[in-house]
Design an enzyme around this catalytic site. Structure first.
Site, PDB file in Angstrom:
ATOM      1  CB  CYS A   2     -28.298  -3.707  22.374  1.00  0.00           C
ATOM      2  SG  CYS A   2     -29.680  -4.301  21.250  1.00  0.00           S
ATOM      3  NE  ARG A  27     -23.126   0.598  22.670  1.00  0.00           N
ATOM      4  CZ  ARG A  27     -22.149  -0.146  22.412  1.00  0.00           C
ATOM      5  NH1 ARG A  27     -20.966   0.461  22.892  1.00  0.00           N
ATOM      6  NH2 ARG A  27     -22.155  -1.023  21.875  1.00  0.00           N
ATOM      7  CD1 TRP A  72     -30.629   1.425  17.243  1.00  0.00           C
ATOM      8  CD2 TRP A  72     -30.442  -0.295  16.005  1.00  0.00           C
ATOM      9  NE1 TRP A  72     -30.548   1.542  15.962  1.00  0.00           N
ATOM     10  CE2 TRP A  72     -30.634   0.574  15.136  1.00  0.00           C
ATOM     11  CE3 TRP A  72     -30.395  -1.735  15.766  1.00  0.00           C
ATOM     12  CZ2 TRP A  72     -30.489   0.341  13.595  1.00  0.00           C
ATOM     13  CZ3 TRP A  72     -30.216  -2.038  14.373  1.00  0.00           C
ATOM     14  CH2 TRP A  72     -30.385  -0.822  13.383  1.00  0.00           C
ATOM     15  CG  ASN A  98     -24.813  -5.705  21.903  1.00  0.00           C
ATOM     16  OD1 ASN A  98     -25.582  -5.505  20.797  1.00  0.00           O
ATOM     17  ND2 ASN A  98     -23.903  -4.916  22.062  1.00  0.00           N
ATOM     18  N   GLY A  99     -26.628  -8.207  20.408  1.00  0.00           N
ATOM     19  CA  GLY A  99     -25.966  -9.294  19.202  1.00  0.00           C
ATOM     20  C   GLY A  99     -27.135  -9.654  18.461  1.00  0.00           C
ATOM     21  CD  GLU A 463     -18.165  12.467   6.881  1.00  0.00           C
ATOM     22  OE1 GLU A 463     -18.469  11.462   6.441  1.00  0.00           O
ATOM     23  OE2 GLU A 463     -18.304  12.678   8.079  1.00  0.00           O
ATOM     24  CE  LYS A 467     -21.437  13.031   9.693  1.00  0.00           C
ATOM     25  NZ  LYS A 467     -20.311  12.331   9.884  1.00  0.00           N
ATOM     26  CD  GLU A 470     -24.654  10.827   9.977  1.00  0.00           C
ATOM     27  OE1 GLU A 470     -24.479   9.739  10.705  1.00  0.00           O
ATOM     28  OE2 GLU A 470     -23.285  11.250  10.056  1.00  0.00           O
ATOM     29  CG  HIS A 486     -21.979  12.173 -17.596  1.00  0.00           C
ATOM     30  ND1 HIS A 486     -21.797  12.206 -19.270  1.00  0.00           N
ATOM     31  CD2 HIS A 486     -20.949  13.026 -17.308  1.00  0.00           C
ATOM     32  CE1 HIS A 486     -20.848  12.838 -19.638  1.00  0.00           C
ATOM     33  NE2 HIS A 486     -20.285  13.435 -18.441  1.00  0.00           N
ATOM     34  CE  LYS A 581     -19.585   8.068  17.918  1.00  0.00           C
ATOM     35  NZ  LYS A 581     -19.457   8.689  16.625  1.00  0.00           N
TER      36      LYS A 581
END
Ligand code: F6R
Length: 586
Positions: A2, A27, A72, A98-99, A463, A467, A470, A486, A581
């Site tokens: 948010c 965000r 969000w 927000n929270g 990494e 990338k 996502e 294995h 973000k």
């Protein structure tokens, strides 16, 4: 996650608030809304989806008091009713949040006589304020009463048409700052939406209530005792915050890595030696999430190879479970691009309570993590807007290398070496720009892509897989090259891409053998190396570089691979689904 903005000052167009809100899009959000004070009444608008079609009513409105929100979803599904701002039953108080309110069910039971318009935890805050104002309290006291009952994280903006000269901001464990401008006073989740209006910011602390009028503000604790918060002038970041000639922020941020490195390396040698001194006396523990966590893996390798110490690396969401088992002399080294990641902040707060010192490596100036730290190293890589972290990652690797060398008394030579890598990063782009795009056209049709590497290059594989998954939503996974037989080899079938990160070093031939094993089972082998090999069906050619710094060049074409694959699949790499973000909730 948010994002919130608010404004009180001279009358402005409604689009000033929606434009500012758009700057918080990066965000991550699924719905949005705004509320304005107009002709003594609150006018509001909420919608699911992106901020694109701005209704005429907002375009035409002129207002001197407004709040806006990008949501969000956490509590309650994605729908218009759960979007913010929320409005009181009398349409005279409005709030954005927000929270997460941990005790919201308890509070909702207490408020059971009220009717709720949403399933959110945020609306209970509004109802508490409303109840208090209905019993005669003014807005400030009503907010103070409500927040004293809340458990959890919250950044709030509230205004009421009954007291039209006030905007109230509250901060507790969610980001919120004020921006003081000639037009009036803004509040926002971060500096980015306010950059066009001011460079003067007030960084609220946890437990602050700010009472804001059009040209002044006062800060209080939750019991309304005054607290002093200063205005801080913040110089603009080194790189431009626009997309420039690029189609997406992510592409811009990938492409600018070679020259951003130069800015990143402008560091204070004394700060590095003071931090090295602290590390010498301590048990070093790295913590972070996501890409920053992957960067910590390099920190561990650099410190063990260059400085002869063996730090631990703990994912920040797991850290609280390890805390009681850490030695008393532990030094917590937190990495975070945003400095607002909830799991990192929670871990750091808990570590501080135990008396551990905190060092952080952060990009965003004066973010919450900075304020919880004893010492800070800034990344200085400029605003990173794309949700997928790219330039922050290479900056973290470079600075961890510099720090490990500083510890070993080799700051100056490491700095020279790192500066010379900038042109090699550019070569990594130039060699592969078109060919990687062609590879993406092939990769896009696969449901699974695997990445392998050994030691440092396993961290590159991790990494690169993060990338790709996502932003393209293709299943991508990284394995230590030696672990294939294995178990993971069972996943290989005809044509499956296996991307092999293998510089010409002492484990090159071992890794090549693993690539051969995968190829014998039908895999399509992509080699990421500075040495060609016949096992490679596709070669991502890289320049020669010190093997510890190979990750700085090898990750760049792999970032580009993820980017182009997402674009081919018509997925927006700047705003991948379900992701944010700044992950400001745990
Ligand atoms: C992945 C990504 C995330 C972040 C993670 C931590 O591309 O960007 O995994 O790395 O959410 O964020 P910061 O570094 O801001 O703490």
């Amino acid at each position: 996650m948010c994002g919130i903005v608010g404004f009180i000052g001279m009358p402005v167009k409604g689009t000033l608030i929606t434009d500012s809100l758009k700057k918080l899009e990066y965000r991550g959000y699924d719905s949005w809304g705004v509320a304005f004070l107009s002709k003594g009444r609150i006018e509001s608008f909420r919608a699911v989806g992106s901020i694109n079609k701005i209704p005429k009513k907002i375009q035409e409105i002129s207002s001197n008091l407004a709040i806006g929100h990008t949501r969000w979803a956490t509590h309650g599904r994605i729908c218009k009713n759960n979007a913010h701002p929320h409005l009181s039953s009398g349409n005279d108080i409005t709030l954005v949040h927000n929270g997460i309110i941990d005790n919201f069910s308890e509070l909702k039971t207490r408020l059971s006589g009220n009717s709720f318009n949403s399933d959110t935890d945020s609306e209970v805050i509004l109802k508490l304020i409303e109840e208090k104002m209905d019993s005669g309290s003014d807005l400030l006291h009503a907010v103070s009463f409500a927040v004293s009952l809340l458990k959890g994280s919250f950044a709030l903006l509230v205004f009421s048409s009954i007291e039209p000269a006030k905007l109230i901001a509250v901060k507790n464990e969610s980001p919120l700052l004020l921006g003081v401008s000639d037009k009036g006073i803004f509040a926002a989740s971060d500096q980015i939406p306010l950059r066009n209006f001011t460079d003067r910011f007030v960084f609220l602390e946890d437990g602050d209530i700010a009472l804001i009028s059009k040209n002044s503000f006062e800060c209080f604790d939750f019991s309304l005792n005054p607290v002093e918060r200063k205005i801080i002038k913040v110089e603009s970041n080194v790189t431009s915050s626009g997309k420039l000639k690029y189609s997406h922020f992510m592409l811009k941020e990938i492409m600018e890595q070679p020259f951003v490195l130069k800015d990143v390396l402008v560091q204070d040698k004394k700060n590095f030696s003071e931090i090295s001194f602290l590390i010498k006396k301590s048990n070093l523990v790295f913590i972070a999430n996501g890409t920053s966590f992957n960067a910590c893996l390099f920190g561990k390798e650099f410190f063990s190879r260059i400085a002869g110490i063996n730090p631990r690396v703990i994912e920040a969401s797991e850290f609280p479970y390890e805390l009681d088992f850490l030695p008393e002399n532990s030094l917590i080294f937190a990495l975070s691009q945003s400095g607002e990641t909830a799991d990192v902040l929670d871990s750091v707060r808990k570590a501080r309570k135990k008396g551990f010192k905190i060092i952080s490596m952060v990009n965003v100036f004066n973010s919450s993590l900075v304020r919880l730290s004893d010492k800070v190293i800034y990344l200085n890589c400029g605003e990173e807007i794309g949700v997928a972290s790219t330039k922050a990652f290479t900056s973290q690797i470079a600075l961890l290398f510099l720090l490990a060398n500083s510890f070993a008394g080799k700051f100056d030579s490491a700095l020279i070496e790192l500066n010379s890598v900038s042109s090699l990063m550019q070569q990594a782009i130039d060699f592969n720009l078109d060919s990687v795009k062609a590879l993406s056209a092939k990769i896009k049709s696969f449901g699974d892509v695997y990445f392998i590497g050994r030691n440092l290059n396993y961290a590159v594989a991790l990494e690169a897989a993060l990338k790709l998954k996502e932003i393209s939503y293709i299943h991508a996974e990284a394995f230590q090259a030696g672990s294939l037989k294995h178990g993971p080899l069972a996943l290989i079938s005809k044509g499956i891409p296996v991307i092999v990160v293998a510089p010409k070093d002492k484990v090159f031939s071992d890794t090549i053998n693993n690539a051969i094993e995968a190829k014998s089972r039908g895999a399509f082998i992509v080699g990421v190396s500075n040495e060609s090999n016949e096992v490679f069906d596709f070669f991502i050619k890289l320049p020669k570089v010190n093997e510890l710094l190979f990750p700085l060049v090898s990750i760049i074409p792999l970032q580009l691979l993820a980017f182009h694959t997402a674009v081919f699949l018509e997925r927006n790499p700047d705003r991948p689904r379900n992701l944010a973000k700044s992950v400001t909730v745990k």
